[in-house]
Design an enzyme around this catalytic site. Structure first.
Site, short mmCIF file in Angstrom:
data_model
loop_
_atom_site.label_atom_id
_atom_site.label_comp_id
_atom_site.label_asym_id
_atom_site.label_seq_id
_atom_site.Cartn_x
_atom_site.Cartn_y
_atom_site.Cartn_z
N SER A 31 84.34 39.61 10.65
CA SER A 31 85.41 40.32 9.90
C SER A 31 85.89 41.55 10.67
CB SER A 31 84.93 40.71 8.49
OG SER A 31 83.64 41.30 8.48
N SER B 113 75.33 40.63 17.03
CA SER B 113 74.85 41.95 16.61
C SER B 113 73.60 41.86 15.74
CB SER B 113 75.95 42.72 15.86
OG SER B 113 76.32 42.01 14.68
#
Length: 202
Positions: free
Chosen positions: A107, A37
């Site tokens: 995460s 990302s």
């Protein structure tokens, strides 16, 4: 769980004193998002900007931490949670030392991110959601991991056969398929100034 015989030892140098010495307000800037990302890229660029402008910083990156502190952990859901818990504790130590800390980790679970957030005062924690679409991340595939996951060579890969739980209310969201690295850094810097973590005029 800590042993009952382990007692917290008081320290003579306080967090406030370390902050005064560093002449800055410390915080944790937590980057979360899918693999590919742009988390590490933006965190690294922000780290460079902060350093160049006289701030004391340290960047914790997911892959780097797994080469050392967390090399004993795998990628099961349980190990991922422990991975983030440990990073949260290390980040807390850096913030206590008066350092602006950047942590770039997938995460994927809301619960694990909340564990980290709850370690800090509200004014010391900023969540940066790198909200780049899965299709873009998979097209980039800088480490070839999506291709391996699609072939079944990697199991429990986030975004493919393991869920990524998007933040409900991040402090800032950035889509690197639209925003340049420079624009992303500028947006985060403006937020840090608004939160009075950085000086308005350097």
């Amino acid at each position: 769980m800590a042993d009952n015989n382990v007692v917290w030892h008081g320290l003579s140098v306080s967090k406030d004193e370390r902050c005064d010495l560093n002449k800055q307000k410390p915080c944790l800037i937590w980057f979360t998002g899918l693999s590919g990302s742009g988390k590490s890229t933006i965190a690294n660029a922000l780290d460079r900007w902060l350093y160049d402008n006289g701030y004391h910083t340290y960047l914790l990156d997911g892959d780097n931490v797994r080469h050392g502190l967390n090399k004993d952990l795998g990628f099961s859901d349980e190990d991922r949670v422990e991975n983030i818990r440990r990073v949260g504790e290390v980040s807390k130590l850096f913030v206590d030392a008066g350092v602006i800390t950047l942590s770039a980790f997938i995460s994927p679970f809301k619960s694990e991110r909340k564990i980290v957030k709850d370690m800090f005062d509200d004014s010391e924690y900023l969540e940066v959601f790198i909200n780049t679409p899965l299709s873009v991340c998979e097209e980039r595939d800088p480490k070839g991991l999506y291709a391996k996951a699609r072939k079944g060579e990697i199991k429990q890969f986030t975004g493919i056969d393991s869920e990524y739980e998007s933040p409900d209310s991040p402090d800032i969201a950035i889509d690197t398929s639209i925003d340049s690295v420079g624009d992303a850094v500028s947006s985060i810097v403006q937020l840090l100034k608004a939160r009075k973590i950085l000086k308005s005029v350097l």
